[in-house]
Design a protein around this motif. Structure first.
Motif, PDB file in Angstrom:
ATOM      1  N   TYR A  37       0.814  -1.216   0.000  1.00 44.08           N
ATOM      2  CA  TYR A  37       0.000   0.000   0.000  1.00 44.08           C
ATOM      3  C   TYR A  37       0.851   1.271   0.000  1.00 44.08           C
ATOM      4  N   ARG A  38       2.187   1.114  -0.078  1.00 45.30           N
ATOM      5  CA  ARG A  38       3.049   2.275  -0.246  1.00 45.30           C
ATOM      6  C   ARG A  38       4.005   2.000  -1.399  1.00 45.30           C
ATOM      7  N   ILE A  39       3.695   2.570  -2.555  1.00 50.57           N
ATOM      8  CA  ILE A  39       4.492   2.326  -3.765  1.00 50.57           C
ATOM      9  C   ILE A  39       5.233   3.609  -4.120  1.00 50.57           C
ATOM     10  N   SER A  40       6.434   3.723  -3.612  1.00 54.66           N
ATOM     11  CA  SER A  40       7.286   4.883  -3.905  1.00 54.66           C
ATOM     12  C   SER A  40       8.698   4.561  -3.446  1.00 54.66           C
ATOM     13  N   LYS A  41       9.628   5.465  -3.777  1.00 55.64           N
ATOM     14  CA  LYS A  41      10.989   5.377  -3.262  1.00 55.64           C
ATOM     15  C   LYS A  41      11.312   6.699  -2.587  1.00 55.64           C
ATOM     16  N   SER A  42      12.133   6.617  -1.557  1.00 56.54           N
ATOM     17  CA  SER A  42      12.443   7.832  -0.811  1.00 56.54           C
ATOM     18  C   SER A  42      13.919   7.888  -0.451  1.00 56.54           C
ATOM     19  N   ALA A  43      14.361   9.098  -0.156  1.00 53.10           N
ATOM     20  CA  ALA A  43      15.727   9.342   0.301  1.00 53.10           C
ATOM     21  C   ALA A  43      15.660  10.435   1.354  1.00 53.10           C
ATOM     22  N   TRP A  44      16.669  10.478   2.220  1.00 52.98           N
ATOM     23  CA  TRP A  44      16.684  11.446   3.314  1.00 52.98           C
ATOM     24  C   TRP A  44      17.872  12.387   3.144  1.00 52.98           C
ATOM     25  N   LEU A  45      17.612  13.685   3.262  1.00 50.65           N
ATOM     26  CA  LEU A  45      18.658  14.692   3.097  1.00 50.65           C
ATOM     27  C   LEU A  45      18.806  15.502   4.380  1.00 50.65           C
ATOM     28  N   ASP A  46      20.047  15.609   4.867  1.00 49.48           N
ATOM     29  CA  ASP A  46      20.309  16.399   6.071  1.00 49.48           C
ATOM     30  C   ASP A  46      20.783  17.792   5.673  1.00 49.48           C
ATOM     31  N   ALA A  47      20.621  18.739   6.596  1.00 53.01           N
ATOM     32  CA  ALA A  47      20.917  20.148   6.315  1.00 53.01           C
ATOM     33  C   ALA A  47      22.379  20.368   5.928  1.00 53.01           C
ATOM     34  N   TYR A  48      23.298  19.587   6.514  1.00 48.71           N
ATOM     35  CA  TYR A  48      24.721  19.811   6.262  1.00 48.71           C
ATOM     36  C   TYR A  48      25.156  19.361   4.870  1.00 48.71           C
ATOM     37  N   GLU A  49      24.301  18.601   4.170  1.00 48.24           N
ATOM     38  CA  GLU A  49      24.708  18.021   2.893  1.00 48.24           C
ATOM     39  C   GLU A  49      24.790  19.047   1.769  1.00 48.24           C
ATOM     40  N   HIS A  50      23.958  20.083   1.847  1.00 52.23           N
ATOM     41  CA  HIS A  50      23.982  21.101   0.796  1.00 52.23           C
ATOM     42  C   HIS A  50      23.298  22.365   1.307  1.00 52.23           C
ATOM     43  N   PRO A  51      23.789  23.535   0.921  1.00 49.83           N
ATOM     44  CA  PRO A  51      23.168  24.789   1.372  1.00 49.83           C
ATOM     45  C   PRO A  51      21.686  24.896   1.013  1.00 49.83           C
ATOM     46  N   VAL A  52      21.271  24.275  -0.105  1.00 47.83           N
ATOM     47  CA  VAL A  52      19.863  24.335  -0.493  1.00 47.83           C
ATOM     48  C   VAL A  52      18.984  23.637   0.550  1.00 47.83           C
ATOM     49  N   VAL A  53      19.426  22.487   1.037  1.00 51.08           N
ATOM     50  CA  VAL A  53      18.650  21.763   2.052  1.00 51.08           C
ATOM     51  C   VAL A  53      18.575  22.580   3.330  1.00 51.08           C
ATOM     52  N   ASP A  54      19.688  23.157   3.720  1.00 51.42           N
ATOM     53  CA  ASP A  54      19.722  24.003   4.923  1.00 51.42           C
ATOM     54  C   ASP A  54      18.787  25.200   4.770  1.00 51.42           C
ATOM     55  N   ARG A  55      18.793  25.798   3.590  1.00 53.54           N
ATOM     56  CA  ARG A  55      17.946  26.966   3.336  1.00 53.54           C
ATOM     57  C   ARG A  55      16.463  26.593   3.372  1.00 53.54           C
ATOM     58  N   ILE A  56      16.130  25.433   2.837  1.00 54.68           N
ATOM     59  CA  ILE A  56      14.737  24.969   2.848  1.00 54.68           C
ATOM     60  C   ILE A  56      14.269  24.732   4.285  1.00 54.68           C
ATOM     61  N   ASN A  57      15.121  24.083   5.085  1.00 50.62           N
ATOM     62  CA  ASN A  57      14.765  23.833   6.487  1.00 50.62           C
ATOM     63  C   ASN A  57      14.515  25.143   7.236  1.00 50.62           C
ATOM     64  N   GLN A  58      15.386  26.123   7.010  1.00 52.50           N
ATOM     65  CA  GLN A  58      15.236  27.408   7.679  1.00 52.50           C
ATOM     66  C   GLN A  58      13.947  28.107   7.248  1.00 52.50           C
ATOM     67  N   ARG A  59      13.604  27.968   5.983  1.00 51.45           N
ATOM     68  CA  ARG A  59      12.374  28.587   5.473  1.00 51.45           C
ATOM     69  C   ARG A  59      11.149  27.983   6.162  1.00 51.45           C
ATOM     70  N   ILE A  60      11.164  26.675   6.340  1.00 57.61           N
ATOM     71  CA  ILE A  60      10.045  26.012   7.027  1.00 57.61           C
ATOM     72  C   ILE A  60       9.914  26.544   8.451  1.00 57.61           C
TER      73      ILE A  60
ATOM     74  N   GLN B 216       1.345   5.162  -4.871  1.00 57.60           N
ATOM     75  CA  GLN B 216       0.352   5.579  -3.896  1.00 57.60           C
ATOM     76  C   GLN B 216       0.866   5.337  -2.485  1.00 57.60           C
ATOM     77  N   TYR B 217       0.124   5.888  -1.521  1.00 61.09           N
ATOM     78  CA  TYR B 217       0.322   5.576  -0.099  1.00 61.09           C
ATOM     79  C   TYR B 217      -1.070   5.603   0.508  1.00 61.09           C
ATOM     80  N   GLU B 218      -1.599   4.438   0.825  1.00 60.70           N
ATOM     81  CA  GLU B 218      -2.978   4.333   1.295  1.00 60.70           C
ATOM     82  C   GLU B 218      -3.155   5.017   2.651  1.00 60.70           C
ATOM     83  N   PRO B 219      -4.423   5.221   3.114  1.00 54.92           N
ATOM     84  CA  PRO B 219      -4.701   6.007   4.321  1.00 54.92           C
ATOM     85  C   PRO B 219      -3.844   5.622   5.527  1.00 54.92           C
ATOM     86  N   HIS B 220      -3.297   6.663   6.179  1.00 48.12           N
ATOM     87  CA  HIS B 220      -2.417   6.467   7.325  1.00 48.12           C
ATOM     88  C   HIS B 220      -2.363   7.751   8.152  1.00 48.12           C
ATOM     89  N   PHE B 221      -1.802   7.634   9.335  1.00 51.34           N
ATOM     90  CA  PHE B 221      -1.533   8.796  10.187  1.00 51.34           C
ATOM     91  C   PHE B 221      -0.041   9.078  10.159  1.00 51.34           C
TER      92      PHE B 221
END
Length: 541
Positions: free
Chosen positions: A382-405, A429-434
């Motif tokens: 019920y979850r058909i996707s691929k994902s990756a995780w990015l930390d703030a230190y990896e690139h200034p763009v990620v850090d900037r996005i986190n700060q904007r949030i 898709q990702y079926e209903p979840h919390f």
């Protein structure tokens, strides 16, 4: 004299450096459109290699042809007066030479295997090909899209999907073999309903005269059995009769003919009431939400009344005159009132989105869910996707996005999870979840030590031609993907209790490619930013 052909070869350096960009380990290709694009280039280079092989074969045959034509003319002259022809010493010498040497060279040329280079390329790349699981997964995805968006088999087979215009160059259709394969995938899952639909579509296309390696007898055999399994004895008998007109000696059909006839006669005497199985009883609890989810994905069942709609507004937002947004406030739109879902427009730039995709793509892995019983991360249908995780230190763009949030929400993102980037696959898709951990999951985020997920921030990094909406099944809300925007909602009330109205799902992507990234913000660090209520009921109204 025969000109000896040079050895045909393919540039291995080019092959290895630019052809094989796919990961050497199989990684569920069908779960990410983004990673499947590599397969397109792999196939294109394979076609180039195949065309090189064809050219080599044609060149070889051309040399053989020229040799044959030259000898044909020569032997035609020689046979008119063999003694006179050989009376010339040069002709005698050349005959000896041809038979002793040159015919051997012709033999070597004819026997030369020109496919070595192509086969070598194909063998190298085969280890990076999708496997049976990918083919089955993609087939199930088509069937899932068929159900969710209530598409008939003819619509899918003709390629006329919602959102597809007739002038698109990449519109594609399903052949008899394709429909038959979808029927077999359903059959292997004991899904006789979809087996019937796709075998009937294969039969229809065969009856319309489409050329196919699949014969009518095979299709009718599957079709008759699938309708029989659904209790449709008359239809099963009709299909079996038609099969026997084509192949009167088909042993299984002969046996089925007698059995179906007997069962029909028995049924006409006494009709037994249908007794629900344990499976059908257990499905009753699941189907209502599934149906609601599918209706919302189709744009049906939205529950926003005109009166509530009038209370939703668009505004420029500066988060209480935040220094960064006083001069350039962000565009904020109310998507829903309860729970409050807010969309921010033009909140991430094209360059930022492309950089996030670039950073994430090499690390995309099949998305997992936390088993509510064991707590172990595992994949799920019920979850058909691929994902990756990015930390703030990896690139200034990620850090900037986190700060904007953080600047826009006013919440501390230092205790939030890393930025998760997801790309959905075929029918992704990702079926209903919390998003938050419920009371029956006390250890859901224990290892993080940052409390529960207080809020969700979700970026849409692509437009989706059709499908792919985020729907909230408890309240009947649907939020469509819009590139460059983000939506935000609280998962917990100020009291810390979970807001069960935030149960949501990602609808299957019917046409297009869906990229999102999300930030799950946790409770720790928000003590003075979103204060707890004095009562458990605080924040529920």
């Amino acid at each position: 004299m025969l000109v000896k052909m040079g050895v045909w070869s393919v540039c291995c350096i080019s092959l290895l450096s630019c052809l094989l960009k796919v990961s050497s380990a199989h990684s569920d290709f069908f779960t990410s459109i983004g990673q499947m694009t590599d397969l397109i280039f792999t196939e294109k280079d394979l076609v180039t290699s195949l065309k090189d092989y064809i050219k080599a074969e044609e060149s070889k045959l051309e040399q053989v042809k020229q040799w044959a034509e030259k000898l044909d003319a020569l032997t035609a002259t020689a046979t008119l007066d063999p003694e006179g022809f050989l009376g010339h010493p040069v002709n005698a010498f050349k005959l000896m030479k041809r038979l002793n040497t040159e015919w051997g060279e012709v033999e070597d040329l004819v026997l030369k295997d020109m496919s070595d280079g192509f086969i070598s390329n194909l063998t190298i790349q085969r280890q990076h090909f999708p496997n049976d699981e990918d083919q089955t997964g993609a087939g199930k995805a088509l069937i899932r899209l068929q159900d969710t968006y209530q598409l008939d088999t003819q619509t899918i087979s003709s390629g006329d999907l919602p959102g597809i215009t007739t002038d698109l160059p990449y519109k594609s259709t399903l052949s008899v073999e394709d429909c038959y394969e979808l029927g077999k995938i359903s059959y292997s899952e004991a899904d006789y309903y979809h087996t019937e639909l796709w075998m009937a579509q294969a039969l229809k296309q065969l009856d319309e005269g489409e050329d196919s390696s699949i014969d009518l007898v095979t299709v009718l055999d599957y079709l008759s059995y699938s309708v029989y399994q659904q209790g449709e004895l008359e239809s099963a008998l009709d299909n079996t009769k038609r099969l026997l007109t084509i192949d009167p000696d088909h042993q299984r059909a002969l046996g089925n003919m007698k059995y179906f006839t007997y069962q029909l006669a028995k049924q006409s005497k006494t009709e037994e009431p249908h007794k629900p199985t344990e499976d059908s009883e257990s499905m009753k609890q699941y189907l209502p939400e599934k149906r609601k989810y599918e209706r919302l994905c189709r744009g049906e069942g939205l529950t926003m009344t005109p009166r509530r709609q009038r209370r939703l507004f668009c505004r420029y937002y500066d988060n209480n005159r935040h220094p960064f947004y006083v001069i350039g406030p962000v565009k904020q739109e109310d998507e829903w009132d309860r729970p409050r879902i807010i969309r921010y427009h033009n909140i991430i730039t094209e360059q930022e989105m492309e950089k996030v995709k670039e950073l994430a793509k090499p690390r995309l892995r099949r998305a997992t869910i936390s088993n509510p019983v064991t707590g172990v991360l595992e994949t799920a249908q019920y979850r058909i996707s691929k994902s990756a995780w990015l930390d703030a230190y990896e690139h200034p763009v990620v850090d900037r996005i986190n700060q904007r949030i953080e600047d826009i929400t006013g919440l501390n993102v230092k205790t939030a999870e890393e930025l998760q980037v997801a790309n959905y696959g075929v029918g992704g898709q990702y079926e209903p979840h919390f998003d938050f951990g419920r009371k029956d999951e006390p250890d859901a985020f224990k290892e993080l030590g940052t409390g529960n997920r207080i809020a969700t921030w979700l970026f849409y990094m692509s437009d989706v031609t059709s499908g792919g909406a985020t729907v909230f099944t408890d309240v009947g809300a649907a939020v469509k993907p819009m590139k460059g925007t983000a939506v935000f909602w609280y998962n917990l009330f100020p009291s810390g209790d979970g807001d069960y109205s935030t149960r949501h799902a990602a609808c299957p992507v019917l046409v297009g490619n869906k990229w999102v990234s999300n930030k799950w913000i946790h409770e720790r660090g928000q003590e003075f930013r979103r204060r707890c209520g004095l009562k458990k009921s605080d924040g529920r109204k």
